[in-house]
Design a protein around this motif. Structure first.
Motif, mmCIF file in Angstrom:
data_model
loop_
_atom_site.group_PDB
_atom_site.id
_atom_site.type_symbol
_atom_site.label_atom_id
_atom_site.label_comp_id
_atom_site.label_asym_id
_atom_site.label_seq_id
_atom_site.Cartn_x
_atom_site.Cartn_y
_atom_site.Cartn_z
ATOM 1 N N ARG A 1 0.852 -1.171 0.000
ATOM 2 C CA ARG A 1 0.000 0.000 0.000
ATOM 3 C C ARG A 1 0.902 1.240 0.000
ATOM 4 O O ARG A 1 1.646 1.479 0.960
ATOM 5 C CB ARG A 1 -0.894 -0.005 1.252
ATOM 6 C CG ARG A 1 -2.124 0.904 1.188
ATOM 7 C CD ARG A 1 -1.785 2.361 1.124
ATOM 8 N NE ARG A 1 -2.956 3.223 1.150
ATOM 9 C CZ ARG A 1 -3.307 4.062 0.176
ATOM 10 N NH1 ARG A 1 -2.606 4.109 -0.944
ATOM 11 N NH2 ARG A 1 -4.343 4.850 0.319
ATOM 12 N N CYS B 1 -4.346 -2.781 6.535
ATOM 13 C CA CYS B 1 -4.720 -1.428 6.105
ATOM 14 C C CYS B 1 -6.123 -1.119 6.624
ATOM 15 O O CYS B 1 -7.016 -1.970 6.554
ATOM 16 C CB CYS B 1 -4.695 -1.354 4.586
ATOM 17 S SG CYS B 1 -5.166 0.268 3.952
ATOM 18 N N ALA B 2 -6.319 0.101 7.116
ATOM 19 C CA ALA B 2 -7.649 0.499 7.601
ATOM 20 C C ALA B 2 -8.684 0.421 6.479
ATOM 21 O O ALA B 2 -9.876 0.279 6.735
ATOM 22 C CB ALA B 2 -7.606 1.902 8.183
ATOM 23 N N SER C 1 -1.662 2.361 8.282
ATOM 24 C CA SER C 1 -1.191 3.724 8.009
ATOM 25 C C SER C 1 -0.230 4.216 9.085
ATOM 26 O O SER C 1 0.590 5.101 8.832
ATOM 27 C CB SER C 1 -2.381 4.677 7.899
ATOM 28 O OG SER C 1 -3.167 4.595 9.069
ATOM 29 N N TYR D 1 -8.035 8.467 7.776
ATOM 30 C CA TYR D 1 -7.793 7.438 8.794
ATOM 31 C C TYR D 1 -8.506 7.757 10.099
ATOM 32 O O TYR D 1 -7.988 7.545 11.189
ATOM 33 C CB TYR D 1 -6.284 7.221 9.006
ATOM 34 C CG TYR D 1 -5.609 6.802 7.722
ATOM 35 C CD1 TYR D 1 -5.830 5.534 7.195
ATOM 36 C CD2 TYR D 1 -4.800 7.678 7.007
ATOM 37 C CE1 TYR D 1 -5.254 5.152 5.993
ATOM 38 C CE2 TYR D 1 -4.214 7.301 5.807
ATOM 39 C CZ TYR D 1 -4.449 6.039 5.312
ATOM 40 O OH TYR D 1 -3.883 5.659 4.134
HETATM 41 MO MO LIG Z 1 -3.502 1.747 4.772
#
Ligand SMILES: [Mo]
Ligand SMILES: Nc1nc2c(c(=O)[nH]1)N[C@H]1C(S)=C(S)[C@@H](COP(=O)(O)O)O[C@H]1N2
Length: 372
Positions: free
Chosen positions: A47, A97-98, A205, A231
């Motif tokens: 990412r 990843c969110a 992140s 985020y």
């Molecule tokens: Mo992410």
């Protein structure tokens, strides 16, 4: 699309990943390629918010990490100096990843449409951020860290791609590392080598890659992608079409309880009378996972899976259950994890939010049972 060169780097090192149509290099893993307790580097998702830096051996030899801000003494370390000055520590932890699961939201939100594969679990090795900060003397006014890297925005502005940070409590917590190795190999470039933050339980992140600076702040860090709605999740329910006030959003800190079926794969076929093993992993960024249930009839009935012991809190835990397929026709398998506080996974989709974060809905795998 990512540059031809980036796509070639990915195809060489991670041939089975699915690349997204995005200017930055972003690629996810198929669930059936996540069937190992430690995700190999070649299967680990990628990412990137900005450019993929070119980092050669000379750049690694010259790499410096600067610690400054709310500290008694600002210091800077080369990679060998970090290794020599501080005890080396390892943690096995899930990195998710969110935005993983964003494709499940309706209406769709902006951002990469990750399905299930923006997650992996690896053994990370480095030095504790707490030890490095202690060597600089953290001042009483320290509230947050801000992290800087060498990758820049795709738009050519020269702005940082991303600069996130950690609440000081998490920065000083023993599981938080400055990592230079993954699965006992030097940290690969695509995973942020030579140096990245490892912040177990926090969204991906927060795991800053290609780290060059830890700036200790006297307030919540306000770097690129730390402010606005980035985020962050709403602190009250939000409906599509609203223009919510950013003051009603909070930074995502703990990733929710979740599970992934890694076997069988979507579209599987089996014979009537066959017994198959349904297996996968369950994890949580907060309270530990205490159980996983499996359904083989689309959620009508559930049965407990066997859950393997976890070596520590941040690892994903293997679950397994043998299932007899005694009827021909379509079959829909679901897995649902529950954490120690009773929080579980939504059957359909997590609450809608403007950026499509933290969709921890149950994983549905459909297949077919062939009659004799
Ligand atoms: Mo992410
Ligand atoms: N420098 C830098 N660090 C970064 C990013 C980035 O774009 N640049 N992306 C973040 C995000 S959003 C995630 S989910 C993880 C992904 O880590 P991976 O590429 O090793 O899977 O890195 C984080 N660290």
């Amino acid at each position: 699309m990512p540059t031809e060169n980036d796509a070639r780097v990915l195809a060489t090192r991670k041939p089975r990943l699915r690349i997204f149509a995005d200017d930055a290099l972003n690629a996810e893993t198929a669930p059936e390629d996540l069937d190992a307790p430690l995700t190999p580097a070649e299967a680990f998702f990628v990412r990137n918010n900005g450019t993929l830096p070119r980092i050669d051996a000379d750049a690694i030899a010259a790499w410096r990490l600067t610690i400054d801000g709310e500290v008694e003494t600002s210091r800077s370390f080369g990679l060998d100096e970090l290794r020599a000055a501080f005890p080396v520590a390892s943690v096995t932890a899930v990195l998710e990843c969110a935005g993983n699961g964003r494709a499940g939201f309706s209406p769709a939100t902006d951002g990469i449409q990750w399905t299930r594969g923006a997650v992996g679990c690896a053994r990370w090795t480095g030095v504790r951020l707490a030890d490095v900060l202690a060597a600089c003397g953290v001042k009483a006014g320290a509230v947050y860290t801000g992290h800087e890297s060498i990758d820049v925005a795709i738009d050519g502005s020269g702005r940082p791609a991303i600069s996130r940070g950690l609440p000081i409590g998490k920065a000083l917590s023993p599981e938080t590392l400055l990592a230079f190795a993954m699965n006992d190999e030097p940290l690969p470039l695509l995973q942020g080598g030579p140096l990245r933050i490892v912040a177990p339980g926090f969204p991906g992140s927060a795991w800053q890659k290609w780290l060059t600076r830890v700036w200790v702040r006297d307030r919540e860090h306000d770097g690129v992608k730390m402010t606005g709605l980035d985020y962050r999740l709403p602190t009250r329910p939000v409906v599509p079409g609203e223009s919510p006030d950013p003051a009603e959003f909070a930074v995502i800190v703990e990733m929710p309880v979740k599970s992934l079926i890694t076997h069988p794969a979507a579209g599987f076929s089996a014979q009537v009378g066959e017994t198959i093993e349904v297996r996968g992993f369950a994890w949580s960024g907060g309270p530990p996972v205490v159980g996983v249930s499996i359904s083989c009839d689309g959620g009508g009935t559930w049965a407990a899976a066997r859950l393997e012991e976890a070596a520590d809190q941040w690892v994903w835990r293997r679950f397994r259950r043998l299932v007899d397929l005694d009827r021909p026709g379509p079959v829909a398998i679901l897995a649902r994890a529950v954490d120690a506080t009773g929080r579980s996974q939504p059957l359909d989709v997590a609450p809608w939010n403007p950026r499509g974060y933290c969709n921890n809905a149950v994983h549905l795998v459909e297949g077919r049972v062939e009659g004799r």
